[in-house]
Scaffold this motif. Structure first.
Motif, PDB file in Angstrom:
ATOM      1  N   ASP A  62      39.400  47.343  27.021  1.00 41.46           N
ATOM      2  CA  ASP A  62      37.838  47.561  27.236  1.00 41.46           C
ATOM      3  C   ASP A  62      37.600  48.486  26.263  1.00 41.46           C
ATOM      4  OD1 ASP A  62      35.335  47.836  28.426  1.00 41.46           O
ATOM      5  OD2 ASP A  62      35.686  49.908  29.285  1.00 41.46           O
ATOM      6  N   LEU A 731      40.321  46.357  32.288  1.00 45.64           N
ATOM      7  CA  LEU A 731      40.319  47.887  32.368  1.00 45.64           C
ATOM      8  C   LEU A 731      41.629  48.694  32.328  1.00 45.64           C
ATOM      9  CD1 LEU A 731      37.599  48.111  35.040  1.00 45.64           C
ATOM     10  CD2 LEU A 731      37.221  48.060  32.577  1.00 45.64           C
ATOM     11  N   LEU A 734      39.607  53.255  36.095  1.00 41.85           N
ATOM     12  CA  LEU A 734      38.457  53.153  36.946  1.00 41.85           C
ATOM     13  C   LEU A 734      38.052  54.322  37.884  1.00 41.85           C
ATOM     14  CD1 LEU A 734      36.287  50.928  37.526  1.00 41.85           C
ATOM     15  CD2 LEU A 734      37.679  50.453  39.593  1.00 41.85           C
TER      16      LEU A 734
END
Length: 770
Positions: A62, A731, A734
């Motif tokens: 990301d 990802l 998170l």
């Protein structure tokens, strides 16, 4: 509600998140905690597959859209973006060209070395056949095999262990988002190429096609970055692509180019990257990967035509050439489809048996054969045993076939056969595996008797199972195809002998092809990509439907008993691999129950000494830190306003990007993204950065460098929803927040990967530093 087994977990202080102790699962769940001390693993956990290693970090797929990134994007003109797009196509073309060139070198080296070896052994056997002393021929064969394999094992075991095996499990993990140490290094590529040449020339039950996928991925990783840390060269070219997101796409192209070079199947290569590896895909990426695959197979084809003194004759698109299957000669009928499905089920059963045996053998190697010297000795032992078994099978075989003008055997061995005849068993053993597969596909009916094929299938099955997992560079594709082709041809011979008019429709070559697909599918559990690879390699789309049915059947049957071979080895390495979907019974788990907490956070303007102490703390080796704004002085939790990575903080400390509180004036050195790209991908450790006592009292403003828009989820979000975010967006961290947007936890890959479906419902694996 789904069942969950007794929870056995480690303290998560070494996880890559900013978390501390794990939160309990549910009220009433029994929990046993171990601390990671000198003893390592607890005695209750005997095998590595029950652990989840903390040594594997995630990749940052990301992009961090901080102020530096946005400013650079705004400054770039439309022409600049077009130049970047052209550069991506140029890189993919270079990846395909270099991968095809490497495949060409491997093929030429293997053919020449193996050819010399088989010629010498054949001459020796013929010399001693009449006068006696064939034991000398056996010793010669075993010594030559062991010598080749010793060289290949030594360079892998002592110089680059990451080059062992086919490399496909490692590339799958890399594309999944796991950072595997040294998997795409130039040194790994050199050892991989030299090692696979030695392994195949040494007569092991291996193939050179699987390692081509790893080789293509390494080429892609190096070319796309324009630098080599092994050679200490930085060409300052393509430096824009020095981040995990771009590198991932090029590695996908390299893996596809490797498949294309191995099988002459560019479409199959694209589908392989899609099915087995890439966690991100779009239409433009598909075109670039297909372009790399086409360039790869064309390059190999072109240079092999020059080597074969037929310039421009592009008839060798891949390392293995199955030969052309003409539709008229080996067409299939509708009533044969159930037979193909039965063969698929047989392939699934045999593949499951292969995987189970290899699993227990790998456990044995993990426990007892972990020293490099022992690994080299085991590889030499397997090479000598392979030569001995091959010689014994040839010696005791009385399957003599006429040597006519239509025979295409490279080294026909007469042994005790009459003049004008050759030993059929030698055709299977006395050749490279690729040539043996082609012989089983295309030799005319009557070239093998059932006993020969039965004995060969049995012995080669166990030899291939023993060989996979040795500390050598080798693949399992060709051995699987060879085993399946042998029992498939046997099945065709039996059908021809027991059914009316069977000799007309039950062509043994056709069933050898179906058996090869069934066996390979039963071992590796590939479906879509393998169907297209087999169709492209045979040059006949007629077999698309039966091959697809066979592969689906093999996968369904095999999955009932055990996982695919690559998945088994990924699990044995304790890699936090994320599959396509979360466990089916995990909807009742929420982010609050799987997150790491409490979280180590930084303020927007943080004291340098605090940052250094956090990064230097060996018990909190975290790689992602939420940046928060305090709500109240008495509140431990702040509202999230960004996320910053360890690697970014390292670069900031290295360049002394401090705020000096002198004369009431804030000054801070200006950095660019180039400074971060120059340090990528191996950022220096915090211990190598010196910070004076005066500098520790300075402040660091993280506003410009943090990602101001990190992904966040409420703490009541279900595990499958969290899983989808990780899998689809690539990802690494998170952030979990409460109703007031305050940080309450952090979810990482390891937090998700430790949940899996077991025999007793949803189970949780341990986290350990393996």
């Amino acid at each position: 509600m789904a069942n969950i087994t007794k929870k056995v977990s480690w303290s998560s202080r070494g996880d890559e998140s900013g978390g501390g102790e794990r939160t309990p699962l549910l009220n009433g769940s029994e929990e046993v905690r171990y601390t990671r001390q000198d003893a390592g693993c607890p005695k209750e956990i005997p095998h590595n597959e029950k652990l989840l290693s903390l040594k594997y970090e995630s990749l940052d797929y990301d992009n961090s859209e901080n102020q530096l990134f946005l400013e650079e994007e705004r400054r770039m003109s439309f022409l600049g973006f077009k130049c970047l797009e052209i550069s991506r196509w140029v890189i993919c073309g270079l990846i395909g060209f270099l991968t095809g060139l490497i495949a060409c070198c491997i093929d030429i080296a293997v053919e020449n070395l193996a050819g010399v070896k088989y010629f010498v052994v054949k001459q020796n056997i013929e010399k001693f056949t009449e006068v006696g002393g064939l034991s000398i021929s056996l010793i010669l064969w075993a010594v030559l095999n062991a010598a080749f394999v010793m060289v290949g094992a030594v360079i892998v075991a002592f110089f680059e262990p990451g080059a062992a095996g086919s490399g496909i499990p490692q590339i799958k993990c890399y594309l999944n988002g796991v950072k595997i140490p040294r998997v795409v290094r130039l040194k790994t590529l050199v050892v991989k190429v030299c090692g696979v040449i030695c392994s195949v020339a040494g007569g092991l039950a291996v193939g050179k096609e699987g390692p081509m996928i790893h080789s293509g991925a390494v080429v892609a990783a190096g070319v796309s970055q324009g630098r080599s840390t092994s050679l200490k060269k930085d060409f300052k070219i393509f430096e824009y692509f020095r981040r995990d997101t771009e590198k991932r796409d090029f590695v996908s192209a390299g893996a596809a180019a490797g498949v294309s070079a191995a099988f002459g199947a560019p479409v199959g290569g694209v589908l392989f990257s899609l099915e087995e590896g890439a966690s991100f895909w779009n239409q433009m990426l598909t075109w670039r990967i297909f372009f790399a695959s086409m360039i790869s197979t064309f390059t190999l084809n072109f240079f092999l035509s020059i080597y074969n003194k037929k310039p421009g004759d592009l008839s060798s698109p891949g390392l293995i050439n199955f030969g052309r299957f003409e539709s008229d000669s080996v067409a299939y009928n509708l009533y044969e489809i159930p037979l193909f499905i039965v063969m698929g089920a047989a392939g699934g059963l045999l593949g499951a048996l292969f995987n189970i045996l290899n699993y227990w053998l790998t456990i044995f190697r993990i426990r007892y054969v972990h020293r490099p010297c022992l690994q080299v000795m085991e590889a030499m032992l397997v090479a000598a045993v392979t030569a001995t078994v091959s010689f014994a099978m040839i010696y005791f075989s009385n399957d003599c076939q006429p040597l006519g003008p239509d025979q295409s055997e490279d080294y026909p061995l007469q042994l005790f056969c009459a003049d004008g005849e050759y030993n059929s068993m030698a055709t299977a053993f006395f050749n490279t595996p690729e040539r043996s597969v082609r012989s089983l596909f295309h030799n005319p009916p009557g070239s093998y008797n059932p006993l020969t094929l039965s004995l060969f299938t049995l012995t080669y099955f166990f030899l291939a199972c023993w060989t996979y997992g040795l500390t050598v560079s080798a693949g399992v594709f060709i051995p699987s195809l060879l085993i399946g082709a042998a029992w498939g041809r046997l099945f065709g011979i039996l059908l021809a002998s027991i059914t009316p008019d069977g000799s007309i429709w039950a062509d043994p070559g056709k069933y050898a092809l179906i058996g090869a697909a069934a066996q390979l599918g039963g071992i590796v559990r590939m479906t879509l990509s393998l169907t297209v690879i087999m169709v492209e390699a045979t040059g006949n789309v007629t077999y698309g439907l039966p091959i697809m049915l066979v592969l689906l059947t093999a996968k369904i049957v095999g999955d009932y008993f055990v996982e695919g071979l690559y998945d088994i080895h990924i699990k044995l390495q304790s890699v936090p691999f994320l599959h396509l979907e979360a466990p089916a019974t995990s909807h009742w788990l929420t982010a609050r129950e799987v997150m790491s907490a409490p979280v180590t956070c930084f303020n927007r303007i943080e004291k340098v000494g605090t940052i250094v102490d956090v990064l230097s703390n060996t018990s909190t080796n975290h790689n992602g830190f939420p940046v928060v704004v305090p709500v109240a002085a008495s509140d431990d939790m702040g509202k999230v306003c960004g996320l910053i990575l360890r690697s970014q903080l390292i670069v900031l400390l290295k360049h002394k990007v401090f705020v000096e509180l002198a004369r009431s004036r804030l000054t801070q050195r200006k950095l660019q993204l180039k400074d971060f790209r120059d340090a990528y991908p191996r950022f220096p450790p915090i211990q190598s950065i010196h910070v004076s006592q005066d500098e520790r009292e300075c402040m660091m403003d993280l506003t410009e460098f943090m990602n101001p828009t990190p992904y966040t989820v409420p703490q009541e979000t279900s595990l499958p929803r969290v899983f989808k975010l990780f899998r689809a967006l690539g990802l690494r961290h998170l952030v979990v927040v409460d109703g007031e947007n305050r940080v309450v936890g952090l979810v990482t890959r390891k937090d998700l990967a430790r949940y899996h479906l077991g025999k007793h419902g949803l189970e949780e694996m341990q986290l350990a530093q393996t």
